[in-house]
Design a protein around this motif. Structure first.
Motif, PDB file in Angstrom:
ATOM      1  N   GLY A   1       0.790  -1.226   0.000  1.00 42.55           N
ATOM      2  CA  GLY A   1       0.000   0.000   0.000  1.00 42.55           C
ATOM      3  C   GLY A   1       0.828   1.285   0.000  1.00 42.55           C
ATOM      4  N   LYS A   2       2.144   1.149   0.117  1.00 44.00           N
ATOM      5  CA  LYS A   2       2.991   2.342   0.132  1.00 44.00           C
ATOM      6  C   LYS A   2       3.270   2.819  -1.290  1.00 44.00           C
ATOM      7  CE  LYS A   2       3.868   2.999   4.549  1.00 44.00           C
ATOM      8  NZ  LYS A   2       2.688   2.305   5.064  1.00 44.00           N
ATOM      9  N   ARG A   3       3.524   4.120  -1.426  1.00 44.35           N
ATOM     10  CA  ARG A   3       3.930   4.635  -2.738  1.00 44.35           C
ATOM     11  C   ARG A   3       5.423   4.497  -2.884  1.00 44.35           C
ATOM     12  NH1 ARG A   3       1.316   9.760  -5.534  1.00 44.35           N
ATOM     13  NH2 ARG A   3       2.561   9.101  -7.307  1.00 44.35           N
TER      14      ARG A   3
ATOM     15  N   LEU B   1       9.012  -4.447 -10.507  1.00 46.07           N
ATOM     16  CA  LEU B   1       8.120  -5.609 -10.554  1.00 46.07           C
ATOM     17  C   LEU B   1       7.969  -6.248  -9.174  1.00 46.07           C
ATOM     18  CD1 LEU B   1       9.418  -7.269 -13.869  1.00 46.07           C
ATOM     19  CD2 LEU B   1       7.340  -5.900 -13.572  1.00 46.07           C
TER      20      LEU B   1
ATOM     21  N   GLN C   1       5.924  -4.251  -6.773  1.00 44.06           N
ATOM     22  CA  GLN C   1       4.509  -4.401  -7.114  1.00 44.06           C
ATOM     23  C   GLN C   1       3.963  -5.730  -6.589  1.00 44.06           C
ATOM     24  OE1 GLN C   1       3.221  -2.381 -10.700  1.00 44.06           O
ATOM     25  NE2 GLN C   1       2.326  -4.316 -11.297  1.00 44.06           N
TER      26      GLN C   1
ATOM     27  N   HIS D   1       2.792  -5.426  -3.353  1.00 44.97           N
ATOM     28  CA  HIS D   1       1.611  -4.568  -3.288  1.00 44.97           C
ATOM     29  C   HIS D   1       1.900  -3.092  -3.002  1.00 44.97           C
ATOM     30  CE1 HIS D   1      -0.478  -8.273  -3.690  1.00 44.97           C
ATOM     31  NE2 HIS D   1      -0.093  -8.728  -2.526  1.00 44.97           N
ATOM     32  N   ALA D   2       3.101  -2.632  -3.355  1.00 45.40           N
ATOM     33  CA  ALA D   2       3.339  -1.185  -3.342  1.00 45.40           C
ATOM     34  C   ALA D   2       2.678  -0.592  -4.584  1.00 45.40           C
ATOM     35  CB  ALA D   2       4.835  -0.898  -3.367  1.00 45.40           C
ATOM     36  N   THR D   3       2.410   0.712  -4.535  1.00 47.42           N
ATOM     37  CA  THR D   3       1.970   1.451  -5.725  1.00 47.42           C
ATOM     38  C   THR D   3       3.227   2.048  -6.346  1.00 47.42           C
ATOM     39  OG1 THR D   3      -0.133   1.963  -4.686  1.00 47.42           O
ATOM     40  CG2 THR D   3       0.530   3.348  -6.549  1.00 47.42           C
ATOM     41  N   VAL D   4       3.621   1.485  -7.477  1.00 44.76           N
ATOM     42  CA  VAL D   4       4.962   1.778  -8.007  1.00 44.76           C
ATOM     43  C   VAL D   4       4.912   2.741  -9.197  1.00 44.76           C
ATOM     44  CG1 VAL D   4       7.080   0.750  -8.938  1.00 44.76           C
ATOM     45  CG2 VAL D   4       5.675  -0.553  -7.310  1.00 44.76           C
ATOM     46  N   SER D   5       5.777   3.742  -9.159  1.00 46.44           N
ATOM     47  CA  SER D   5       6.011   4.606 -10.318  1.00 46.44           C
ATOM     48  C   SER D   5       7.480   4.471 -10.707  1.00 46.44           C
ATOM     49  CB  SER D   5       5.728   6.064 -10.001  1.00 46.44           C
ATOM     50  OG  SER D   5       4.420   6.224  -9.513  1.00 46.44           O
ATOM     51  N   THR D   6       7.730   4.454 -12.005  1.00 45.73           N
ATOM     52  CA  THR D   6       9.109   4.368 -12.470  1.00 45.73           C
ATOM     53  C   THR D   6       9.500   5.683 -13.130  1.00 45.73           C
ATOM     54  OG1 THR D   6       8.804   2.010 -12.831  1.00 45.73           O
ATOM     55  CG2 THR D   6      10.719   3.014 -13.848  1.00 45.73           C
ATOM     56  N   VAL D   7      10.588   6.241 -12.655  1.00 48.20           N
ATOM     57  CA  VAL D   7      11.076   7.530 -13.133  1.00 48.20           C
ATOM     58  C   VAL D   7      12.346   7.269 -13.938  1.00 48.20           C
ATOM     59  CG1 VAL D   7      12.269   9.590 -12.259  1.00 48.20           C
ATOM     60  CG2 VAL D   7      10.042   8.940 -11.312  1.00 48.20           C
TER      61      VAL D   7
END
Lengths: 323, 323
Positions: free
Chosen positions: A190-192, A208, A211, A214-220
Motif C-alpha cells: 500500500g505504500k507509494r 516488478l 509491485q 503490493h506497493a503502488t509503483v512509479s518508475t522515473v
C-alpha cells in the motif's frame, strides 16, 4: 578534530572514516535510521551457512556455483573475487570458467552447455558486461532457467512480472532491496514507491518485485519531465541511475525510506586508490530528510551478494530435493 | 425527443442508440474527442488483408491460427466466434480444437504439441479461462513461444519487460491500446501514464509497453491508498479493473486521454439481451473532463482483435521468411 578547518564534504567523509556507520544517526543529530547493509548481509550469510551445514550433514552434498568470465576487465575480476570469497565462507563450492577477450561465442556456449548438464553446478552466472563481439542475449538465454541464479533469463523475468506466477529466481539486487526493507521493519504493502531508473537487471525487476509486494509503483527515468516532484511523493525511493548524487534532499518526502542501489566511482585524490564509491543519492542531504537510508558503500551491495548465495542454496535444495 | 421526460442516464443511452458515436462530441457540446476503435480497427484489418493478399500472390501461402477451447463457456464461444470471423475476413486460415469440460490436461497438451509442430499453424491461442482441473500455467507455457500470438508465454512477457530485448509477440490488448493512442496522434514519450489494474494479460503488459514507449508509468491497484489522486495526475489513463464506472470524472485531469479496457456486463432490463456492456470509466462524466476517450463498446475491443490478426500475420511472415 576541528570541523571548521574542513569543507563540509570532507568533514562528512572524515567522520564516516572515524565512526561505525550505525552511529551516524545520533552523531549528526538526525532522526534518520542508517540501514546497515553489512550487518543485515552478515545475518543472512550466517543463516545460509547454517543451512548448508545441515545439507552437508544430512545428504553429504553442498551447493555449487559456476562463474563464467570472458575477457580481463578489472572491475569484473574484483566482483568475481568478492563473490568467490562469499561462497567460500558459507560453504558453496565454486567453479570459474575463464575465457580470453578474443574467444568465440560458440566456445562460451559450449561451456555454458556443459555447466547446464553438470549436476554439481546448481547456479551459473555469466559475469556482465561481455565483450562486444559476444551476444549477451544469446549467452544469457542459454543458461538453464533452473540454474539462472542471477535471475536474468527472460523466462524468470516474465514469471516475476506475471501475477500468480513464481519465478525460479529473483535477480539479486532487487531481492536484496526488498530484504533490506523487510528486515528494517519497513512496510511495503500500500505504500507509494518510486524507482528511479529502469535497467533490466536492477530498476525494472525492482519495480516488478515492489509491485508483487503490493506497493503502488512509479518508475522515473531519463524521459520523465518532473522526476523531482514524482519522487518527492514516495514513501519508498529506490535509486538505480548511475549518476552520483543525482537525488538531492529536495527530491525526498520527509520520513521517506531510501535504498540507494548506485555504486559510482568518483575521483578522490584524498584516498590511496584515487577514487571513492558513492551512491545515486546525495547522502548528506538525504539523511536530514528521510526516516531511513542505506549508505554507499555498506548498504545494498553486501545484501546483493548475500542474495546470490541465497539463490544458489535455493537452487541446490530444489535439485537435491532437500527440504 | 423530449429530454425532460427521461432520467439523465436513460437520456444518454437513448442518445447513444440514436446517433453514431463520433457525433457524441459535438452533440454534447464537449471538446472530448471520442476515439473510434471500430474505425481504427477497420483500417488495421484492411492493411492486414492487403498484406495477406500480397503473401498469397507471392508465395502461395497464408497465415494460420489455431484456437484451443476447453469446455463450453458461453462467453468463450462468443469470443471465439468473433475471432474466427475476423480471421476469415482478412484471409487467415483457422483451426478450432475443442475439448469437453471433463478432458484431461494431457489431452490438451498433446494437441498443443501437435499444433506446435504443424507448419500451417502460425499462431496458437488457448481460450482462457480453462476449467479448474486444467493447469493454465502448464498449458500456456507449453505453447511454442514462436506461435504465442496472445503474448502470454513468460518468455515473451520477460522480453517485453527487459529494456533492449524484443518479444516475439506483444499481448493483443496492450498492443491495441498503444495503437489507439498512436493512431489518435497522442504522444506517449515523457507523458505521465497511470494504469489502473495489473492483470497479467492486460494491465501489467500495458504498463511495460507504455514504459517501452518512454512514458512515466504508475500502476494503481486495489492496495493503492489514494487511487483517485494518483490517477488525476496522469496525462494518459488506462483502465483495466473490471468494475463498471469505477473511474469517475473527478479522477481525471482536464485534458487527459483515457483508454478504457474494461468490458463489464451490467444488467439492463431495457435491452433485449437483458444486459449492456460498460467500461471501467464513467463515460458520461469523463467526456466532460478529458481531451480524448475510447467508448465501450467500440473502443479497445475491436483493436484488440485486430492485433491478434496482426500478431498472426507477423508470425507467418517470420515462419515463411516473407518480407
Amino acid at each position: 578534530m576541528n570541523s571548521l578547518s574542513l569543507s563540509p564534504n570532507l568533514e562528512v567523509w572524515f567522520f564516516i572514516a572515524q565512526k561505525p556507520l550505525f552511529l551516524l544517526e545520533a552523531a549528526n543529530g538526525q532522526t534518520a535510521n542508517v540501514i546497515n547493509g553489512k550487518s543485515i548481509a552478515r545475518a543472512i550469510r550466517a543463516e545460509i551457512a547454517n543451512e548448508i551445514c545441515r545439507m552437508k550433514e544430512t545428504i553429504v552434498k553442498s551447493p555449487g556455483l559456476a562463474i563464467v568470465l570472458v575477457g580481463g576487465r578489472r572491475d569484473s575480476r574484483t566482483f568475481i573475487r568478492v563473490k568467490l570469497k562469499a561462497c567460500e565462507e558459507v560453504g558453496i563450492t565454486t567453479y570459474v570458467e575463464e575465457f580470453p577477450e578474443e574467444c568465440t561465442e560458440d566456445e562460451v556456449l559450449r561451456v555454458v552447455s556443459r555447466l547446464n548438464n553438470n549436476p554439481s553446478v546448481n547456479g551459473i552466472i555469466v559475469q556482465l558486461p561481455l565483450p562486444q563481439h559476444v551476444d549477451e542475449e544469446r549467452i544469457v538465454n542459454f543458461v538453464s532457467p533452473e540454474k539462472d541464479v542471477d535471475g536474468f533469463h527472460p523466462l524468470n523475468m516474465g514469471n516475476l512480472a506475471m501475477k500468480g506466477r513464481e519465478p525460479l529466481f529473483i535477480p539479486c539486487a532487487p531481492k536484496g532491496c526488498i530484504e533490506l526493507l523487510l528486515r528494517s521493519g519497513v512496510e511495503i504493502m500500500g505504500k507509494r514507491a518510486v524507482v528511479v531508473g529502469r535497467s533490466k537487471i536492477v530498476g525494472l525487476p525492482t519495480s516488478l518485485l515492489l509491485q508483487r509486494h503490493h506497493a503502488t509503483v512509479s518508475t522515473v527515468h531519463s524521459f520523465t519531465k518532473n522526476p523531482e516532484q514524482i519522487t518527492s511523493e514516495a514513501d519508498i525511493v529506490i535509486a538505480d541511475v548511475g549518476i552520483p548524487n543525482l537525488i538531492r534532499g529536495s527530491w525526498l518526502k520527509p520520513g521517506a525510506v531510501v535504498v540507494d542501489m548506485g555504486t559510482n566511482q568518483v575521483q578522490d585524490p584524498g584516498v590511496d586508490q584515487g577514487f571513492c564509491i558513492t551512491g545515486d543519492v546525495c547522502y548528506e542531504e538525504a539523511i536530514k530528510v528521510v526516516s531511513a537510508i542505506t549508505p554507499v558503500p555498506g548498504g545494498a551491495g553486501p545484501v546483493t551478494i548475500a542474495m546470490l548465495l541465497s539463490n544458489t542454496l535455493d537452487s541446490a535444495k530444489r535439485a537435491f530435493e532437500f527440504i
